[in-house]
Design an enzyme around this catalytic site. Sequence first.
Site, PDB file in Angstrom:
ATOM      1  N   HIS A 136       0.860  -1.178   0.000  1.00  0.00           N
ATOM      2  CA  HIS A 136       0.000   0.000   0.000  1.00  0.00           C
ATOM      3  C   HIS A 136       0.903   1.236   0.000  1.00  0.00           C
ATOM      4  O   HIS A 136       2.022   1.195   0.495  1.00  0.00           O
ATOM      5  CB  HIS A 136      -0.858  -0.041   1.267  1.00  0.00           C
ATOM      6  CG  HIS A 136      -1.930   0.994   1.359  1.00  0.00           C
ATOM      7  ND1 HIS A 136      -1.669   2.305   1.693  1.00  0.00           N
ATOM      8  CD2 HIS A 136      -3.275   0.904   1.206  1.00  0.00           C
ATOM      9  CE1 HIS A 136      -2.814   2.983   1.736  1.00  0.00           C
ATOM     10  NE2 HIS A 136      -3.805   2.152   1.443  1.00  0.00           N
ATOM     11  N   ASP A 213       2.954  -4.429   8.087  1.00  0.00           N
ATOM     12  CA  ASP A 213       1.724  -3.670   7.910  1.00  0.00           C
ATOM     13  C   ASP A 213       0.571  -4.662   8.060  1.00  0.00           C
ATOM     14  O   ASP A 213       0.301  -5.458   7.165  1.00  0.00           O
ATOM     15  CB  ASP A 213       1.725  -3.013   6.529  1.00  0.00           C
ATOM     16  CG  ASP A 213       0.409  -2.334   6.180  1.00  0.00           C
ATOM     17  OD1 ASP A 213      -0.560  -2.453   6.964  1.00  0.00           O
ATOM     18  OD2 ASP A 213       0.339  -1.709   5.108  1.00  0.00           O
ATOM     19  N   GLN A 216      -4.749  -5.074   7.016  1.00  0.00           N
ATOM     20  CA  GLN A 216      -5.731  -6.032   6.508  1.00  0.00           C
ATOM     21  C   GLN A 216      -5.747  -7.322   7.313  1.00  0.00           C
ATOM     22  O   GLN A 216      -6.799  -7.939   7.491  1.00  0.00           O
ATOM     23  CB  GLN A 216      -5.431  -6.354   5.033  1.00  0.00           C
ATOM     24  CG  GLN A 216      -5.572  -5.195   4.081  1.00  0.00           C
ATOM     25  CD  GLN A 216      -7.002  -4.676   4.002  1.00  0.00           C
ATOM     26  OE1 GLN A 216      -7.952  -5.429   4.114  1.00  0.00           O
ATOM     27  NE2 GLN A 216      -7.147  -3.380   3.799  1.00  0.00           N
ATOM     28  N   LYS A 239     -10.626  -0.987  10.177  1.00  0.00           N
ATOM     29  CA  LYS A 239     -10.692  -2.189   9.352  1.00  0.00           C
ATOM     30  C   LYS A 239     -10.959  -3.434  10.202  1.00  0.00           C
ATOM     31  O   LYS A 239     -10.998  -4.547   9.689  1.00  0.00           O
ATOM     32  CB  LYS A 239      -9.398  -2.359   8.566  1.00  0.00           C
ATOM     33  CG  LYS A 239      -9.129  -1.232   7.560  1.00  0.00           C
ATOM     34  CD  LYS A 239      -7.831  -1.471   6.807  1.00  0.00           C
ATOM     35  CE  LYS A 239      -7.437  -0.243   5.991  1.00  0.00           C
ATOM     36  NZ  LYS A 239      -8.312  -0.005   4.844  1.00  0.00           N
ATOM     37  N   CYS A 377      -4.802   2.354  -3.710  1.00  0.00           N
ATOM     38  CA  CYS A 377      -3.591   2.899  -3.081  1.00  0.00           C
ATOM     39  C   CYS A 377      -2.416   1.937  -3.236  1.00  0.00           C
ATOM     40  O   CYS A 377      -1.600   1.768  -2.314  1.00  0.00           O
ATOM     41  CB  CYS A 377      -3.833   3.212  -1.606  1.00  0.00           C
ATOM     42  SG  CYS A 377      -5.042   4.508  -1.335  1.00  0.00           S
TER      43      CYS A 377
END
Length: 420
Positions: A136, A213, A216, A239, A377
């Site tokens: 991302h 990261d 998600q 999220k 993104c």
Amino acid sequence: MTSRTEASRNPNVVQRDLAQARADFPILRTRVHGKPLAYLDNAATTQKPEAVIDAEADFYRNANANVHRGVHALSQRATDAYEGARHKVRSFINAGADAEIIFVRGTTDAINLVAQGFSLPRLVAGDEIIVSALEHHSNIVPWQMACRRAGAVLRVVPIDDAGEFDLDAYAALLNGRTRLVAVTHLSNALGTINPVRRIIDLAHAHGVPVLLDGAQAVSHLPVDVRALDCDFYAFSAHKLYGPTGIGVLYGKTAHLQAMTPCQGGGDMIRSVSFETTEYNELPYRLEAGTPHIAGVVGLGAALDYVTSIGIERIGAHERELLHSATRQVTGIPGLRIVGTAAEKAGILSFTLAGIHPHDIGTMLDDSGIAIRAGHHCAMPLMQRLGVDGTARASFALYNTHDDVDRLVAGIRRVCATLRS
């Protein structure tokens, strides 16, 4: 990886019926263009259950005060709620201490904090930071900025045509100038689940810290930061069925203590004079100013909610929906599934030959079906895969097989209408 959910850590957790969970989300009763809402844009943000909405409202009604600095009852009540949520986060990702949980505005803020407060002070010209082609923008741009300021170099791990991380190429990139590896746990654009434990092990063999990261991943997969042995882990509440504007940076204690605070003021200080400032202890030294207290309380409620269902059950349900959607769209003329990794979570990205993704999204919206259309993104990833963008349906715990059937029928209507 041998991750454990909160339910397995706490035998007193009572798991709820996943099939009934949809009723907990009031927005799903909304009608769009006169049709029931099929919300399939969960990779962008998830909807919020009543429990989260009520927790924030209850805070403002019954406990609204600033934290840590007050001796009055409301301040103490707010502090207890705030720090209680920190403990819930620690338990949810199995961190080693509450002080390893830093509240930030979201994943982007967390990554920037590591880039500016941990990496930049240690970078010199010629040093290298490694990211992957799956990232991302929020896990690319902060490292570009740090590298530009220090004269360091950004290295990129390639992916194959299925959207899978190239471990051999990654191993070849690691060297004595590598200072940090920053990769996604789960791709927001493709659903690819990276082999993060292997990525971490290879980096640590070179003495290189790793940031994951997890924006998600936390809503689809069990996350155990100690089992992974990652150095930093970043994710956002919104999220994970929680509020917007709040997120988490996990870091190993030694790394967090070594970080240079990037913002000054508020509770990040122990003492101040015009000559010098003594910073507070962890985690407060990295949490400047009045925090998003209600958002933290809402995050705590979201973690309670997810835990009550069980993250493995949620992930299994989403994979079932993904497999059904994949099977049904396979064979639609001109449809290309973008991202076919063997290890994949509940994200279906696709293109239709001759039809712009935005037109797909607009026509599906007319039928009450919400998806995302564009580059997500992840423009370098789209360029690597040879597309300008994709249409992306992403699944959550409240989605149903009826949502999948409506999606597939909607795609067929798009093809029939725009190709007639």
